[in-house]
Design a protein around this motif. Sequence first.
Motif, short mmCIF file in Angstrom:
data_model
loop_
_atom_site.label_atom_id
_atom_site.label_comp_id
_atom_site.label_asym_id
_atom_site.label_seq_id
_atom_site.Cartn_x
_atom_site.Cartn_y
_atom_site.Cartn_z
N VAL A 113 0.82 -1.21 0.00
CA VAL A 113 0.00 0.00 0.00
C VAL A 113 0.85 1.27 0.00
O VAL A 113 0.35 2.34 0.33
N THR A 114 2.10 1.15 -0.39
CA THR A 114 2.99 2.29 -0.43
C THR A 114 2.37 3.40 -1.26
O THR A 114 1.91 3.15 -2.38
N GLU A 115 2.31 4.58 -0.69
CA GLU A 115 1.77 5.79 -1.32
C GLU A 115 0.26 5.75 -1.55
O GLU A 115 -0.27 6.59 -2.26
N CYS A 116 -0.43 4.79 -0.97
CA CYS A 116 -1.89 4.79 -1.03
C CYS A 116 -2.42 5.76 0.03
O CYS A 116 -2.04 5.67 1.19
N LYS A 117 -3.27 6.65 -0.36
CA LYS A 117 -3.86 7.62 0.57
C LYS A 117 -5.15 7.07 1.15
O LYS A 117 -5.96 6.49 0.44
N GLY A 118 -5.33 7.24 2.45
CA GLY A 118 -6.57 6.86 3.10
C GLY A 118 -6.77 5.37 3.28
O GLY A 118 -7.89 4.92 3.48
N PHE A 119 -5.69 4.60 3.25
CA PHE A 119 -5.83 3.15 3.45
C PHE A 119 -6.35 2.91 4.87
O PHE A 119 -5.79 3.41 5.84
N PRO A 120 -7.42 2.16 5.03
CA PRO A 120 -8.04 1.98 6.35
C PRO A 120 -7.14 1.19 7.30
O PRO A 120 -6.65 0.12 6.96
N GLU A 121 -6.93 1.72 8.48
CA GLU A 121 -5.99 1.12 9.42
C GLU A 121 -6.46 -0.21 10.03
O GLU A 121 -5.66 -1.00 10.47
N LYS A 122 -7.74 -0.43 10.11
CA LYS A 122 -8.23 -1.66 10.75
C LYS A 122 -8.96 -2.59 9.79
O LYS A 122 -9.49 -3.61 10.20
N ASP A 123 -9.00 -2.27 8.52
CA ASP A 123 -9.72 -3.11 7.56
C ASP A 123 -8.79 -4.08 6.84
O ASP A 123 -9.16 -4.62 5.81
N PHE A 124 -7.62 -4.28 7.37
CA PHE A 124 -6.68 -5.20 6.74
C PHE A 124 -5.99 -6.01 7.83
O PHE A 124 -6.03 -5.66 9.00
N LEU A 125 -5.36 -7.09 7.40
CA LEU A 125 -4.54 -7.85 8.34
C LEU A 125 -3.07 -7.52 8.12
O LEU A 125 -2.41 -6.99 8.99
N ARG A 126 -2.54 -7.83 6.93
CA ARG A 126 -1.13 -7.58 6.65
C ARG A 126 -0.99 -6.66 5.44
O ARG A 126 -1.67 -6.87 4.43
N ALA A 127 -0.10 -5.68 5.58
CA ALA A 127 0.16 -4.77 4.47
C ALA A 127 1.59 -4.23 4.62
O ALA A 127 2.15 -4.22 5.71
N ILE A 128 2.14 -3.78 3.50
CA ILE A 128 3.45 -3.15 3.49
C ILE A 128 3.26 -1.73 2.98
O ILE A 128 2.65 -1.51 1.92
N ASN A 129 3.76 -0.77 3.74
CA ASN A 129 3.74 0.63 3.33
C ASN A 129 5.18 1.13 3.40
O ASN A 129 5.69 1.37 4.49
N GLY A 130 5.83 1.23 2.25
CA GLY A 130 7.27 1.54 2.24
C GLY A 130 7.99 0.36 2.87
O GLY A 130 7.85 -0.77 2.41
N ASN A 131 8.72 0.62 3.94
CA ASN A 131 9.37 -0.46 4.69
C ASN A 131 8.73 -0.63 6.06
O ASN A 131 9.39 -1.02 7.02
N THR A 132 7.46 -0.32 6.13
CA THR A 132 6.71 -0.53 7.37
C THR A 132 5.77 -1.71 7.15
O THR A 132 4.96 -1.71 6.23
N TYR A 133 5.93 -2.71 8.00
CA TYR A 133 5.03 -3.86 7.99
C TYR A 133 3.85 -3.47 8.87
O TYR A 133 4.01 -3.18 10.04
N LYS A 134 2.67 -3.46 8.28
CA LYS A 134 1.45 -3.09 9.00
C LYS A 134 0.67 -4.37 9.28
O LYS A 134 0.39 -5.12 8.37
N GLY A 137 -3.49 -2.77 12.12
CA GLY A 137 -3.45 -1.49 12.83
C GLY A 137 -2.16 -1.18 13.55
O GLY A 137 -2.00 -0.09 14.09
N GLU A 138 -1.21 -2.10 13.59
CA GLU A 138 0.08 -1.85 14.23
C GLU A 138 1.16 -1.74 13.15
O GLU A 138 1.08 -2.41 12.13
N ASN A 139 2.16 -0.91 13.43
CA ASN A 139 3.24 -0.67 12.47
C ASN A 139 4.57 -1.17 13.02
O ASN A 139 4.88 -0.94 14.20
N PHE A 140 5.35 -1.79 12.14
CA PHE A 140 6.67 -2.30 12.50
C PHE A 140 7.68 -1.81 11.47
O PHE A 140 7.54 -2.11 10.28
N ASP A 141 8.67 -1.06 11.92
CA ASP A 141 9.67 -0.45 11.04
C ASP A 141 10.74 -1.48 10.69
O ASP A 141 11.61 -1.79 11.49
#
Length: 163
Positions: A113-134, A137-141
């Motif tokens: 989801v890198t550079e996706c605007k408004g991605f819902p924080e609790k409507d997903f299980l696993r996602a990558i935003n840049g080098n952040t593992y989401k 709702g929790e973020n891991f650098d």
Amino acid sequence: MKKTDFYIQEAIVQAEYALMAYGEYEKAMLAANTKLVFYHLHHFVLHVTSIDKLLFPKGNNFRLEILKNVQTKIRIEISSIRKLRNHLEHFDERLDSYVKSYAGQAFFDCNIVTECKGFPEKDFLRAINGNTYKFYGENFDLTEIHSNLTPLIKTLKSVKIAP
């Protein structure tokens, strides 16, 4: 061989494996291969967690005593990855939580989801935003954790060869 050397050697191997997995993750990101991104990140997380478990055991007084001098020389923080590893290890329970709160919203899992605007924080299980593992709702650098591995290997090798 000193008793500490057994644990140090294994921690070095796990750090090297983690670096290899991270390199493969980066290649998969460049190729936009989502399945391989999450596959290699899973291995990265497992290897880093193995380092933390080896060097900073919880409830293992035998190993804690052997490694207390080594622990004072390690100046990095990698234990934050344990929480992500627990999420992945107990994914079935996290999925239960998601399903219990599911109200028909769009479901996202294993998305880049890198550079996706408004991605819902609790409507997903696993996602990558840049080098952040989401994760739900929790973020891991990942960059922060990855950047600690090479200095850790250097420190462990110096501790291992010290008298």
